[in-house]
Write a protein that holds these residues in place. Structure first.
Motif, PDB file in Angstrom:
ATOM      1  N   ASN A  49       0.814  -1.221   0.000  1.00  0.00           N
ATOM      2  CA  ASN A  49       0.000   0.000   0.000  1.00  0.00           C
ATOM      3  C   ASN A  49       0.844   1.266   0.000  1.00  0.00           C
ATOM      4  OD1 ASN A  49      -2.588  -1.121  -0.196  1.00  0.00           O
ATOM      5  ND2 ASN A  49      -2.735  -1.450   2.012  1.00  0.00           N
ATOM      6  N   TYR A  71      -1.067   0.272  -8.479  1.00  0.00           N
ATOM      7  CA  TYR A  71      -2.140  -0.682  -8.235  1.00  0.00           C
ATOM      8  C   TYR A  71      -3.162  -0.139  -7.232  1.00  0.00           C
ATOM      9  CZ  TYR A  71       0.348  -4.322 -10.788  1.00  0.00           C
ATOM     10  OH  TYR A  71       0.950  -5.061 -11.788  1.00  0.00           O
ATOM     11  N   PRO A  72      -4.373  -0.708  -7.224  1.00  0.00           N
ATOM     12  CA  PRO A  72      -5.374  -0.318  -6.217  1.00  0.00           C
ATOM     13  C   PRO A  72      -4.888  -0.657  -4.809  1.00  0.00           C
ATOM     14  CG  PRO A  72      -6.388  -1.568  -8.009  1.00  0.00           C
ATOM     15  CD  PRO A  72      -4.908  -1.676  -8.200  1.00  0.00           C
ATOM     16  N   SER A  73      -5.430   0.019  -3.827  1.00  0.00           N
ATOM     17  CA  SER A  73      -5.090  -0.267  -2.436  1.00  0.00           C
ATOM     18  C   SER A  73      -5.690  -1.604  -2.018  1.00  0.00           C
ATOM     19  CB  SER A  73      -5.634   0.845  -1.526  1.00  0.00           C
ATOM     20  OG  SER A  73      -5.130   2.104  -1.911  1.00  0.00           O
ATOM     21  N   GLU A  74      -4.947  -2.317  -1.181  1.00  0.00           N
ATOM     22  CA  GLU A  74      -5.422  -3.603  -0.674  1.00  0.00           C
ATOM     23  C   GLU A  74      -6.061  -3.376   0.699  1.00  0.00           C
ATOM     24  OE1 GLU A  74      -3.864  -8.232  -0.384  1.00  0.00           O
ATOM     25  OE2 GLU A  74      -2.430  -6.602  -0.716  1.00  0.00           O
ATOM     26  N   TYR A 112     -10.085  -4.839  -2.724  1.00  0.00           N
ATOM     27  CA  TYR A 112      -9.233  -3.761  -3.214  1.00  0.00           C
ATOM     28  C   TYR A 112     -10.095  -2.554  -3.563  1.00  0.00           C
ATOM     29  CZ  TYR A 112      -5.986  -7.648  -3.740  1.00  0.00           C
ATOM     30  OH  TYR A 112      -5.203  -8.750  -3.499  1.00  0.00           O
ATOM     31  N   GLN A 113      -9.501  -1.369  -3.480  1.00  0.00           N
ATOM     32  CA  GLN A 113     -10.214  -0.148  -3.844  1.00  0.00           C
ATOM     33  C   GLN A 113      -9.310   0.734  -4.694  1.00  0.00           C
ATOM     34  OE1 GLN A 113     -12.399   1.899  -0.680  1.00  0.00           O
ATOM     35  NE2 GLN A 113     -11.785   3.867  -1.573  1.00  0.00           N
ATOM     36  N   LEU A 131      -3.740  -9.100  -9.799  1.00  0.00           N
ATOM     37  CA  LEU A 131      -4.431  -9.160  -8.512  1.00  0.00           C
ATOM     38  C   LEU A 131      -5.470 -10.278  -8.469  1.00  0.00           C
ATOM     39  CD1 LEU A 131      -4.997  -5.385  -7.637  1.00  0.00           C
ATOM     40  CD2 LEU A 131      -3.164  -6.917  -6.880  1.00  0.00           C
ATOM     41  N   ARG A 137     -12.075 -12.282  -5.550  1.00  0.00           N
ATOM     42  CA  ARG A 137     -11.370 -11.061  -5.168  1.00  0.00           C
ATOM     43  C   ARG A 137     -12.113  -9.890  -5.791  1.00  0.00           C
ATOM     44  NH1 ARG A 137      -4.815 -11.544  -4.954  1.00  0.00           N
ATOM     45  NH2 ARG A 137      -4.673 -13.454  -3.701  1.00  0.00           N
ATOM     46  N   LEU A 183     -12.733  -5.747  -6.596  1.00  0.00           N
ATOM     47  CA  LEU A 183     -12.241  -4.376  -6.762  1.00  0.00           C
ATOM     48  C   LEU A 183     -13.434  -3.434  -6.739  1.00  0.00           C
ATOM     49  CD1 LEU A 183     -10.177  -2.162  -7.463  1.00  0.00           C
ATOM     50  CD2 LEU A 183     -10.468  -2.787  -9.883  1.00  0.00           C
ATOM     51  N   ARG A 226      -5.054   2.083   5.023  1.00  0.00           N
ATOM     52  CA  ARG A 226      -4.695   1.313   3.830  1.00  0.00           C
ATOM     53  C   ARG A 226      -4.831   2.131   2.547  1.00  0.00           C
ATOM     54  NH1 ARG A 226      -5.824  -1.050   8.019  1.00  0.00           N
ATOM     55  NH2 ARG A 226      -5.044  -3.130   8.556  1.00  0.00           N
ATOM     56  N   ARG A 227      -5.635   3.159   2.599  1.00  0.00           N
ATOM     57  CA  ARG A 227      -5.800   4.051   1.444  1.00  0.00           C
ATOM     58  C   ARG A 227      -5.917   5.479   1.977  1.00  0.00           C
ATOM     59  NH1 ARG A 227      -6.435   3.660  -3.853  1.00  0.00           N
ATOM     60  NH2 ARG A 227      -7.564   5.265  -4.989  1.00  0.00           N
TER      61      ARG A 227
END
Length: 387
Positions: A98, A232-235, A242-243, A258, A315, A317, A353-354
């Motif tokens: 992240n 990449y998107p945040s985990e 993921y976002q 991912l 998973r 997104l 995380r984000r």
């Protein structure tokens, strides 16, 4: 506003007006998408009813009509997020992931002074593969010459990260010094200079196992080189949720690396990029003071939950245009309903995380109402989450 939430527990809603659609895809995810679609379309149902589908690999759009929104069957008991104990001085692979993909206006990794990553392994292992943007430690901390970068330049970095091949023993312990002497030397030399370095828990081996796509044999140091990197998107939940942004949701490399199987598209204008490959929940939302989330929050929450509990587990997104406001509201609703966290704890978890998480004030107020609906009382105040 609360009256509208309560009405949803008794009155059917016409989702076609809102434009909510569930996109179906090929056989690889059909079972999981059937379960999600069936749950979204049913209130407190004890039977599994499938949505009409075909064996075609082409996506079809299924409007959700004349069905109640799924509401909690009982008042939830709030829980606290479980905190994983990490030895002093260490940082987990997920946290490093992240950090490398953090965005504040633009990707933080584009700034050469954002993070200094020092590879404390042998030169041969470094040349073979290393964490993206890493330098060989001897180019910064020389065994005989000491620090080769001035303290003034070191202070420009927001983060200084060290890693060996492996390692999780307490910093400074006999085992740590025996397993990774070069790393321990770098750590204490930097600490003596007033820096606050952190060590990658499990070392390169652990990080490469989870994120091989963020490891390279190339040296990527200068700003022009950094601008070529994929962000990449945040985990949010490890290996599960993921976002990110619409641009990331359209990037096949990101989707593939991912292992994304489900997507919540919270934009009004960005199309579903891979309808024949992935399961989509389309929620055409606007990021403004008039947007009503009454239908969107429980729909997104249930869709994410069904995807993650599938066999095999999916998973997910969640994205809007920039991955800040609309997507954050939907992610927070899921964490509140299915992790049983208050809005305050869910928001703290998400921001850790984000960092660019920023649901607008209208969304925060509706999330407060949703919290009261889920838990039977207001657990968070607006002042708590605006500090």
């Amino acid at each position: 506003m609360r009256g509208r939430w309560e009405q949803l527990m008794h009155l059917p809603r016409e989702f076609k007006e809102m434009g909510v659609v569930l996109s179906r895809m090929n056989n690889n995810c059909r079972v999981a998408s059937r379960e999600a679609a069936s749950t979204i379309q049913t209130v407190n149902s004890t039977s599994d009813r499938e949505v009409n589908s075909t064996d075609s690999d082409h996506s079809s759009i299924i409007p959700i009509q004349n069905k109640d929104v799924c509401e909690p069957e009982e008042i939830l008991v709030p829980l606290l997020p479980e905190i994983t104990h990490v030895e002093r001085g260490y940082i987990t692979p997920l946290q490093v992931y992240n950090l490398l993909n953090a965005e504040e206006g633009q990707p933080a990794l584009y700034d050469p002074y954002y993070i200094l990553v020092l590879d404390c392994r042998s030169a041969e292992r470094y040349k073979d593969s290393h964490v993206v943007t890493a330098r060989a430690s001897v180019t910064v901390i020389h065994p005989e010459l000491g620090c080769l970068i001035s303290c003034i330049d070191l202070q420009k970095y927001s983060v200084i990260l060290l890693y060996a091949e492996e390692g999780s023993s307490p910093v400074g312990s006999v085992k740590a010094r025996a397993d990774s002497p070069d790393l321990q030397r770098c750590f204490f030399q930097l600490s003596a200079l007033g820096m606050d370095p952190v060590i990658l828990l499990g070392g390169f081996t652990a990080f490469h196992t989870l994120y091989p796509f963020l490891c390279t044999s190339r040296m990527v140091l200068l700003e022009p080189e950094r601008h070529t990197l994929t962000i990449y998107p945040s985990e949010i939940l490890e290996g599960a949720l993921y976002q990110g942004s619409a641009a990331q949701a359209e990037n096949y490399r990101i989707i593939k690396n991912l292992h994304i199987t489900h997507v919540v598209n919270a934009t009004a204008n960005s199309p579903d990029a891979f309808p024949n490959m992935l399961c989509y929940l389309r929620l055409p939302l606007s990021d403004d003071a008039q947007q009503d989330l009454v239908e969107a929050l429980p729909l997104a929450s249930r869709f994410i939950h069904q995807a993650l509990k599938g066999v095999p587990a999916g998973r997910v997104l969640v994205h809007c245009s920039m991955g800040r406001s609309r997507s954050s509201a939907l992610t927070l609703a899921f964490l509140m309903e299915h992790r049983h966290w208050s809005l305050l704890h869910a928001l703290r978890w998400l921001k850790e995380r984000r960092a660019c998480t920023a649901p607008n004030i209208n969304f925060l107020q509706q999330l407060l109402t949703y919290e009261e609906l889920l838990f039977g009382s207001r657990l968070t105040s607006l002042d708590d989450i605006r500090r």
